[in-house]
Motif scaffolding. Structure first.
Motif, PDB file in Angstrom:
ATOM      1  N   ILE A  53       0.849  -1.190   0.000  1.00 13.13           N
ATOM      2  CA  ILE A  53       0.000   0.000   0.000  1.00 13.13           C
ATOM      3  C   ILE A  53       0.884   1.238   0.000  1.00 13.13           C
ATOM      4  O   ILE A  53       1.788   1.372   0.831  1.00 13.13           O
TER       5      ILE A  53
ATOM      6  N   CYS B 176      -1.539  -1.015   8.549  1.00 12.78           N
ATOM      7  CA  CYS B 176      -1.030  -1.891   7.490  1.00 12.78           C
ATOM      8  C   CYS B 176      -0.409  -3.148   8.083  1.00 12.78           C
ATOM      9  O   CYS B 176      -0.650  -4.265   7.606  1.00 12.78           O
TER      10      CYS B 176
ATOM     11  N   ASN C  38      -0.293  -6.068   5.605  1.00 13.77           N
ATOM     12  CA  ASN C  38       0.175  -5.345   4.424  1.00 13.77           C
ATOM     13  C   ASN C  38       1.523  -4.679   4.691  1.00 13.77           C
ATOM     14  O   ASN C  38       1.831  -4.299   5.819  1.00 13.77           O
TER      15      ASN C  38
ATOM     16  N   CYS D 275       3.845  -1.256   3.558  1.00 12.17           N
ATOM     17  CA  CYS D 275       3.470   0.087   3.110  1.00 12.17           C
ATOM     18  C   CYS D 275       4.683   0.937   2.766  1.00 12.17           C
ATOM     19  O   CYS D 275       5.754   0.797   3.362  1.00 12.17           O
TER      20      CYS D 275
ATOM     21  N   ILE E 185      -2.261  -0.550  -4.151  1.00 10.18           N
ATOM     22  CA  ILE E 185      -3.277   0.483  -3.982  1.00 10.18           C
ATOM     23  C   ILE E 185      -2.616   1.731  -3.418  1.00 10.18           C
ATOM     24  O   ILE E 185      -1.632   1.646  -2.673  1.00 10.18           O
TER      25      ILE E 185
ATOM     26  N   LEU F  56      -8.531  -2.643   4.774  1.00 11.95           N
ATOM     27  CA  LEU F  56      -7.230  -2.907   4.177  1.00 11.95           C
ATOM     28  C   LEU F  56      -7.063  -4.374   3.786  1.00 11.95           C
ATOM     29  O   LEU F  56      -5.954  -4.841   3.567  1.00 11.95           O
TER      30      LEU F  56
END
Length: 422
Positions: free
Chosen positions: A124, A142, A147, A149, A205, A407
């Motif tokens: 991300i 995140c 995720n 980042c 994204i 997320l």
């Protein structure tokens, strides 16, 4: 940047390192991710003086550069805000882990068993102005959602962001997780933003948080999916059946608690049938609080300090102590005005009539619609999310404050016993 490096090569290298961290994050137990976030919170508390000193330098430089009052407010940290960052991280660490959560399970007549489960979005990219708190909030959200980042804060907050990022990196290291899971894109070179927007296949994204110019550029130029809101043109409608004390308190808080946040009220909508004393009290509370009122003729008749509104004012996000005022004929007029001018962010109704409230809540298609509550509750922390990565106003994927669940995406696991399709 050396002669051999380009913005694309820098972002490419960072994104590839972030992608390499994804399998580790995906396999990390909830307790390990929580340990990293709690360790980062402890670092923020231990280094509060260092964070505040860095922020003081950012604030001084911002004033020298002529940053607006709204941007300075977003940039500013004090002891209370720093403690709020640490506490927000601890809240995130204590939230249910969305990764692997079963969303739905079903079986078809041929015996195939389907399970839909949450999975991380991937890498991300977060692009933001001022708001050093985003560095901690976004990194924690995140991380907890599995995720990686890439954070690109504005140059105006570079010193604050550097210390906060180091706190997050230390937390990752203490928990045995890769530091590449959270990286800061160097500030100052706008070409790096362009490289992020074009990093299709490397960044999954983009989340922009900033002024209208930044968000518009991201939405126009990105080759990567974008999760964003452009404006926060938020309304409070005071119905004829509003409780006077609630109306005054909610309107005043919606506008003046913090004028520079995206959840601040920008337009006050008054029912013509509202008792005159209540209408005068609501308008007077704003004017007494230092708010410039730009109203139609009926509003100016109620509050002499108001000036004439211009049509464009109803489509303006002030982010300042300014409010547009319009008078309407009941719930139908309120819904018509809000639908015509709302940016789809946050709108509120003040009324004791449950039927009217239900009509407003059902008719207004904003990401957040409130009844008898301030628009300033448009915040992930206030929703119980601990923090937010941003507020989304689109219709795809996520709406409102985007936190852990927002997320993630999902995949479907299918278990069979040897079935083949005829």
């Amino acid at each position: 940047m050396t002669d051999e490096q380009t913005p694309e090569s820098i972002i490419g290298a960072m994104a590839r390192a972030a992608r390499a961290a994804l399998p580790v994050l995906a396999a990390a137990p909830t307790a390990t991710k929580a340990r990293a976030i709690n360790a980062a919170a402890a670092q923020i508390r231990d280094r509060a003086d260092e964070i505040l000193a860095a922020n003081a330098e950012d604030m001084a430089a911002g004033r020298d550069k002529g940053l607006t009052a709204a941007l300075l407010d977003r940039l500013a940290l004090d002891a209370k805000r720093v403690e709020g960052l640490a506490a927000g991280l601890e809240t995130v660490a204590g939230l249910p882990d969305p990764v692997g959560e079963e969303i739905r399970h079903w079986t078809t007549p041929n015996g195939l068993a389907f399970t839909r489960v949450r999975v991380p979005l991937g890498v991300i990219g977060i692009i933001y102005e001022s708001r050093p708190g985003v560095t901690a909030d976004a990194a924690a959200l995140c991380l907890m959602s599995g995720n990686a980042c890439l954070l690109r804060g504005g140059s105006e907050a570079a010193r604050s962001n550097t210390v906060l990022l180091d706190c997050m990196a230390e937390g990752l290291e203490m928990a045995g997780l890769p530091r590449a899971a959270v990286q800061m894109v160097p500030a100052g070179d706008r070409a790096l933003v362009g490289a992020m927007l074009g990093a299709h296949g490397l960044i999954d994204i983009i989340v922009p948080r900033g002024g209208k110019g930044l968000v518009a550029r991201v939405q126009a130029d990105a080759r990567v999916p974008v999760l964003a809101h452009l404006d926060g043109i938020n309304h409070v409608y005071v119905d004829a059946a509003a409780d006077p004390e609630k109306a005054v308190a909610i309107v005043r808080n919606s506008k003046l608690r913090r004028t520079a946040v995206c959840g601040a009220m920008e337009t006050l909508v008054l029912d013509r049938a509202l008792p005159e004393a209540t209408a005068r009290a609501v308008l007077g509370a704003l004017a007494d609080g230092g708010c410039e009122l730009r109203g139609d003729a009926a509003a100016r008749a109620l509050e002499p300090r108001a000036v004439a509104v211009q049509p464009a004012d109803y489509d303006t996000e002030w982010l300042d102590a300014i409010a547009s005022v319009v008078t309407v004929d009941g719930i139908e007029g309120a819904v018509a005005h809000v639908q015509a001018h709302s940016s789809g962010h946050t709108d509120s109704i003040v009324t004791e009539d449950g039927g009217v409230a239900g009509r407003f809540l059902g008719a207004i298609d904003s990401a957040i619609v409130l009844h008898n509550a301030s628009t300033q509750f448009a915040d992930g922390g206030e929703f119980g999310f601990g923090a937010e990565i941003g507020i989304a106003t689109g219709r795809l994927h996520a709406r409102g404050p985007v936190a852990l669940e927002g997320l993630t995406t999902y995949k479907t696991l299918v278990r069979g016993t040897g079935q083949v399709r005829p």
